[in-house]
Design a protein around this motif. Structure first.
Motif, PDB file in Angstrom:
ATOM      1  N   VAL A   3       0.833  -1.203   0.000  1.00  0.00           N
ATOM      2  CA  VAL A   3       0.000   0.000   0.000  1.00  0.00           C
ATOM      3  C   VAL A   3       0.864   1.248   0.000  1.00  0.00           C
ATOM      4  CG1 VAL A   3      -1.753   1.330   1.258  1.00  0.00           C
ATOM      5  CG2 VAL A   3      -1.857  -1.164   1.257  1.00  0.00           C
ATOM      6  N   SER A   4       0.483   2.201  -0.837  1.00  0.00           N
ATOM      7  CA  SER A   4       1.101   3.526  -0.812  1.00  0.00           C
ATOM      8  C   SER A   4       0.034   4.539  -0.421  1.00  0.00           C
ATOM      9  CB  SER A   4       1.676   3.889  -2.191  1.00  0.00           C
ATOM     10  OG  SER A   4       2.753   3.059  -2.540  1.00  0.00           O
ATOM     11  N   LEU A   5       0.298   5.264   0.652  1.00  0.00           N
ATOM     12  CA  LEU A   5      -0.593   6.344   1.075  1.00  0.00           C
ATOM     13  C   LEU A   5      -0.069   7.647   0.492  1.00  0.00           C
ATOM     14  CD1 LEU A   5      -0.910   5.332   4.823  1.00  0.00           C
ATOM     15  CD2 LEU A   5      -2.669   5.087   3.091  1.00  0.00           C
ATOM     16  N   ILE A   6      -0.939   8.387  -0.187  1.00  0.00           N
ATOM     17  CA  ILE A   6      -0.545   9.640  -0.828  1.00  0.00           C
ATOM     18  C   ILE A   6      -1.296  10.775  -0.148  1.00  0.00           C
ATOM     19  CG2 ILE A   6      -0.553  10.936  -2.987  1.00  0.00           C
ATOM     20  CD1 ILE A   6      -0.592   7.910  -4.203  1.00  0.00           C
ATOM     21  N   ILE A   7      -0.542  11.706   0.436  1.00  0.00           N
ATOM     22  CA  ILE A   7      -1.145  12.760   1.247  1.00  0.00           C
ATOM     23  C   ILE A   7      -0.618  14.115   0.772  1.00  0.00           C
ATOM     24  CG2 ILE A   7      -1.523  13.633   3.576  1.00  0.00           C
ATOM     25  CD1 ILE A   7      -0.795  10.814   4.599  1.00  0.00           C
ATOM     26  N   PRO A   8      -1.418  14.896   0.069  1.00  0.00           N
ATOM     27  CA  PRO A   8      -0.993  16.245  -0.307  1.00  0.00           C
ATOM     28  C   PRO A   8      -1.052  17.168   0.907  1.00  0.00           C
ATOM     29  CG  PRO A   8      -3.232  15.840  -1.065  1.00  0.00           C
ATOM     30  CD  PRO A   8      -2.740  14.554  -0.461  1.00  0.00           C
ATOM     31  N   THR A   9      -0.070  18.041   1.050  1.00  0.00           N
ATOM     32  CA  THR A   9      -0.044  18.940   2.206  1.00  0.00           C
ATOM     33  C   THR A   9       0.211  20.378   1.779  1.00  0.00           C
ATOM     34  OG1 THR A   9       2.304  18.395   2.529  1.00  0.00           O
ATOM     35  CG2 THR A   9       0.700  17.216   3.879  1.00  0.00           C
ATOM     36  N   TYR A  10      -0.454  21.273   2.478  1.00  0.00           N
ATOM     37  CA  TYR A  10      -0.216  22.701   2.295  1.00  0.00           C
ATOM     38  C   TYR A  10      -0.426  23.378   3.645  1.00  0.00           C
ATOM     39  CZ  TYR A  10      -0.523  27.498   0.609  1.00  0.00           C
ATOM     40  OH  TYR A  10      -0.303  28.840   0.417  1.00  0.00           O
ATOM     41  N   ASN A  11       0.674  23.738   4.299  1.00  0.00           N
ATOM     42  CA  ASN A  11       0.633  24.429   5.597  1.00  0.00           C
ATOM     43  C   ASN A  11      -0.176  23.642   6.637  1.00  0.00           C
ATOM     44  OD1 ASN A  11       2.072  26.337   4.196  1.00  0.00           O
ATOM     45  ND2 ASN A  11       0.444  27.878   4.174  1.00  0.00           N
ATOM     46  N   GLU A  12       0.265  22.402   6.884  1.00  0.00           N
ATOM     47  CA  GLU A  12      -0.428  21.525   7.839  1.00  0.00           C
ATOM     48  C   GLU A  12       0.532  21.031   8.927  1.00  0.00           C
ATOM     49  OE1 GLU A  12      -3.536  20.880   7.945  1.00  0.00           O
ATOM     50  OE2 GLU A  12      -4.376  21.207   5.958  1.00  0.00           O
ATOM     51  N   LYS A  13       1.469  21.861   9.348  1.00  0.00           N
ATOM     52  CA  LYS A  13       2.544  21.406  10.234  1.00  0.00           C
ATOM     53  C   LYS A  13       2.034  20.813  11.553  1.00  0.00           C
ATOM     54  CE  LYS A  13       3.242  26.031  12.214  1.00  0.00           C
ATOM     55  NZ  LYS A  13       4.233  27.095  12.484  1.00  0.00           N
ATOM     56  N   ASP A  14       0.923  21.321  12.085  1.00  0.00           N
ATOM     57  CA  ASP A  14       0.430  20.828  13.374  1.00  0.00           C
ATOM     58  C   ASP A  14      -0.271  19.485  13.277  1.00  0.00           C
ATOM     59  OD1 ASP A  14       1.299  23.082  14.837  1.00  0.00           O
ATOM     60  OD2 ASP A  14      -0.436  24.231  14.145  1.00  0.00           O
ATOM     61  N   GLU A  35       3.942   2.467   2.584  1.00  0.00           N
ATOM     62  CA  GLU A  35       4.734   3.687   2.570  1.00  0.00           C
ATOM     63  C   GLU A  35       3.792   4.882   2.607  1.00  0.00           C
ATOM     64  OE1 GLU A  35       6.944   3.898  -1.074  1.00  0.00           O
ATOM     65  OE2 GLU A  35       5.149   3.838  -2.343  1.00  0.00           O
ATOM     66  N   ILE A  36       4.303   6.002   3.085  1.00  0.00           N
ATOM     67  CA  ILE A  36       3.521   7.236   3.169  1.00  0.00           C
ATOM     68  C   ILE A  36       4.243   8.308   2.360  1.00  0.00           C
ATOM     69  CG2 ILE A  36       2.477   8.959   4.687  1.00  0.00           C
ATOM     70  CD1 ILE A  36       2.825   6.945   7.000  1.00  0.00           C
ATOM     71  N   TRP A  37       3.572   8.795   1.323  1.00  0.00           N
ATOM     72  CA  TRP A  37       4.145   9.841   0.489  1.00  0.00           C
ATOM     73  C   TRP A  37       3.443  11.167   0.772  1.00  0.00           C
ATOM     74  CZ3 TRP A  37       8.250  10.781  -2.364  1.00  0.00           C
ATOM     75  CH2 TRP A  37       9.023   9.701  -2.819  1.00  0.00           C
ATOM     76  N   PHE A  38       4.183  12.124   1.305  1.00  0.00           N
ATOM     77  CA  PHE A  38       3.677  13.485   1.461  1.00  0.00           C
ATOM     78  C   PHE A  38       4.143  14.303   0.253  1.00  0.00           C
ATOM     79  CE2 PHE A  38       3.645  12.144   5.917  1.00  0.00           C
ATOM     80  CZ  PHE A  38       2.402  12.620   6.339  1.00  0.00           C
ATOM     81  N   VAL A  39       3.198  14.848  -0.483  1.00  0.00           N
ATOM     82  CA  VAL A  39       3.532  15.752  -1.587  1.00  0.00           C
ATOM     83  C   VAL A  39       3.188  17.156  -1.102  1.00  0.00           C
ATOM     84  CG1 VAL A  39       3.192  16.318  -4.000  1.00  0.00           C
ATOM     85  CG2 VAL A  39       3.015  13.937  -3.243  1.00  0.00           C
ATOM     86  N   ASP A  40       4.204  17.953  -0.877  1.00  0.00           N
ATOM     87  CA  ASP A  40       4.046  19.182  -0.106  1.00  0.00           C
ATOM     88  C   ASP A  40       4.231  20.437  -0.947  1.00  0.00           C
ATOM     89  OD1 ASP A  40       3.876  20.615   2.497  1.00  0.00           O
ATOM     90  OD2 ASP A  40       5.909  21.204   1.920  1.00  0.00           O
ATOM     91  N   ASP A  41       3.279  21.361  -0.795  1.00  0.00           N
ATOM     92  CA  ASP A  41       3.355  22.672  -1.451  1.00  0.00           C
ATOM     93  C   ASP A  41       3.451  23.797  -0.432  1.00  0.00           C
ATOM     94  OD1 ASP A  41       2.946  21.270  -3.807  1.00  0.00           O
ATOM     95  OD2 ASP A  41       0.827  21.800  -3.971  1.00  0.00           O
ATOM     96  N   SER A  42       3.804  23.483   0.795  1.00  0.00           N
ATOM     97  CA  SER A  42       3.688  24.441   1.898  1.00  0.00           C
ATOM     98  C   SER A  42       4.633  25.633   1.776  1.00  0.00           C
ATOM     99  CB  SER A  42       3.961  23.730   3.228  1.00  0.00           C
ATOM    100  OG  SER A  42       3.014  22.709   3.457  1.00  0.00           O
ATOM    101  N   THR A  43       4.164  26.725   2.390  1.00  0.00           N
ATOM    102  CA  THR A  43       4.981  27.934   2.450  1.00  0.00           C
ATOM    103  C   THR A  43       5.382  28.268   3.887  1.00  0.00           C
ATOM    104  OG1 THR A  43       2.956  29.277   2.566  1.00  0.00           O
ATOM    105  CG2 THR A  43       3.908  28.912   0.386  1.00  0.00           C
ATOM    106  N   ASP A  44       4.984  27.392   4.841  1.00  0.00           N
ATOM    107  CA  ASP A  44       5.351  27.605   6.239  1.00  0.00           C
ATOM    108  C   ASP A  44       6.389  26.559   6.658  1.00  0.00           C
ATOM    109  OD1 ASP A  44       3.894  25.303   6.418  1.00  0.00           O
ATOM    110  OD2 ASP A  44       2.441  26.052   7.896  1.00  0.00           O
ATOM    111  N   ASP A  45       6.385  26.169   7.937  1.00  0.00           N
ATOM    112  CA  ASP A  45       7.383  25.212   8.446  1.00  0.00           C
ATOM    113  C   ASP A  45       6.991  23.756   8.222  1.00  0.00           C
ATOM    114  OD1 ASP A  45       8.893  27.345   9.363  1.00  0.00           O
ATOM    115  OD2 ASP A  45       7.928  27.348  11.344  1.00  0.00           O
ATOM    116  N   THR A  46       5.928  23.501   7.481  1.00  0.00           N
ATOM    117  CA  THR A  46       5.483  22.122   7.274  1.00  0.00           C
ATOM    118  C   THR A  46       6.577  21.268   6.649  1.00  0.00           C
ATOM    119  OG1 THR A  46       3.180  22.811   7.017  1.00  0.00           O
ATOM    120  CG2 THR A  46       3.767  20.645   6.161  1.00  0.00           C
ATOM    121  N   VAL A  47       7.274  21.803   5.658  1.00  0.00           N
ATOM    122  CA  VAL A  47       8.299  21.009   4.979  1.00  0.00           C
ATOM    123  C   VAL A  47       9.421  20.625   5.946  1.00  0.00           C
ATOM    124  CG1 VAL A  47       9.590  23.022   4.139  1.00  0.00           C
ATOM    125  CG2 VAL A  47       9.751  20.834   2.936  1.00  0.00           C
ATOM    126  N   ALA A  48       9.767  21.496   6.892  1.00  0.00           N
ATOM    127  CA  ALA A  48      10.801  21.164   7.885  1.00  0.00           C
ATOM    128  C   ALA A  48      10.334  20.034   8.786  1.00  0.00           C
ATOM    129  CB  ALA A  48      11.143  22.401   8.713  1.00  0.00           C
TER     130      ALA A  48
END
Length: 384
Positions: A3-14, A35-48
């Motif tokens: 299984v691959s979990l695909i989770i798009p993220t945008y400014n969801e650090k919390d 596996e868990i795949w985060f595809v991130d477009d964030s502009t805050d600290d989410t990517v960190a």
């Protein structure tokens, strides 16, 4: 990889750590590779936050995008990177319960092609949405179901929470606009079975909703594109446009015969109507129901088309007269009659006049099954 979990993220650090913890608890009981795949477009600290988690957790992978945006395109990028036999898409805002993941996996492994947790199956709820968001969501679903025939049996076609077998999208070009990737999958994918599981859409604890007027506009653009790419779905709209062209032809011929050639009004009206019907028949045969046999079979198809058109005219008048009895102004009653007769004429022509074309293009039957949230949780726990 199972299984691959695909989770798009945008400014969801919390939400990242609570989400991953709940995923591990839910998936850990299955004893499978995931596996868990985060595809991130964030502009805050989410990517960190995601990078730290990626270094600490071998199941977590992160793809951060700098020059591309959009939830649906993020999911497509996740599909491209995922290695699992089964692909599951969910949001990062904790409104999609990870506890349903075992149930989704069980249904996919049993042979079902697409599994959709639904807010609108018995036991489900969209309580996590406010009144205005509920209205917007309902309107979007209804418009999608009216426009695209593959969505009509699906109760929650705008869901962002779903699972599918990889071969559903194998070789399919996915090019969605905006936020509703599931619609693109349902319209273009290769599948025979869909299973809906009831779930409760939860209120978000952290972060802000990404819904905006721009995303709503993108949704409508997306529907228009999908209709234009689907011969079966665009036929009704072509039929309506050709019908409007017939009105123009009718009025033009009537004007020429009555004012130019000074024919009697009755004769001019009949001739104009016949020319308009012929115009409509030719365009529908050559465009709406275009096939290798277009231009042939006039002796059978044209009389049937004319007969259906005449009945449609009678239906328009009857609806107008019926509405008039209840005080509805004649122009409004006539408009309602035109809508009724147009739908009826399209339905009849597709099943009688051009039935061979419809039979050739009819999709294989898609089986849609549903279960309540209680049934889903019991099956997830028992593995039945």
């Amino acid at each position: 990889m199972d299984v691959s979990l695909i989770i798009p993220t945008y400014n969801e650090k919390d939400n990242i750590h609570p989400l991953v913890e709940r995923i591990h608890r839910a998936m850990g009981s299955l004893g499978i590779a995931y596996e868990i795949w985060f595809v991130d477009d964030s502009t805050d600290d989410t990517v960190a936050v995601l990078r730290d988690l990626e270094r600490a957790d071998p199941a977590v992978h992160v793809f951060h995008r700098e020059h591309e945006r959009g939830l649906a395109s993020a999911v497509v990028r996740g599909f491209e990177r995922a290695k699992g036999r089964f692909l599951v898409v969910m949001d990062a805002d904790l409104q999609h319960p990870p506890e349903l993941l075992p149930a989704i996996y069980e249904r996919l492994s049993s042979g079902i092609d697409v599994v959709i947790p639904s807010r609108f199956v018995e036991g489900g709820s969209d309580g996590g949405l406010g009144p205005m968001r509920k209205l917007i969501s309902w309107t979007a679903r209804i418009i999608g179901q009216l426009a695209l025939h593959r969505l009509r049996k699906i109760s929650d076609c705008t869901s962002g929470f779903f699972g599918l077998r990889r071969d559903v999208i194998e070789g399919v070009e996915l090019n969605p606009i905006g936020w509703k990737i599931l619609i693109e999958v349902l319209v273009k994918g290769h599948y025979r079975s869909v299973h809906e599981i009831a779930y409760e859409f939860l209120a978000r604890d952290f972060g802000e909703s990404k819904m905006s007027l721009k995303e709503q506009w993108n949704y409508f653009r997306h529907l228009v594109r999908l209709v234009s790419q689907s011969p079966k779905d665009r036929r009704f709209f072509l039929f309506c446009l050709i019908g409007l062209s017939g009105v123009v032809v009718n009025e033009t011929v009537l004007t020429i015969l009555w004012y130019g050639l000074h024919l009697r009004d009755t004769v001019a009206s009949v001739v104009a109507s016949c020319v308009a019907m012929l115009n409509n028949y030719i365009w529908n045969d050559r465009v709406t129901w275009r096939s290798e046999s277009s231009g042939r079979g006039w002796g059978r198809k044209l009389p049937v088309f004319v007969g259906i058109s005449l009945v449609g005219v009678a239906m328009t008048t009857l609806v107008m007269r019926f509405c008039e009895r209840f005080g509805v102004p004649v122009p409004i009653g006539q408009a309602l009659g035109i809508v009724v007769s147009t739908v009826w004429s399209y339905w009849m022509n597709s099943r009688v006049t051009w039935r061979n074309i419809e039979r050739e293009s009819r999709q294989e039957g898609i089986v849609v099954t549903r279960e309540s949230v209680q049934e889903a949780l019991v099956r997830a726990k028992t593995g039945v």
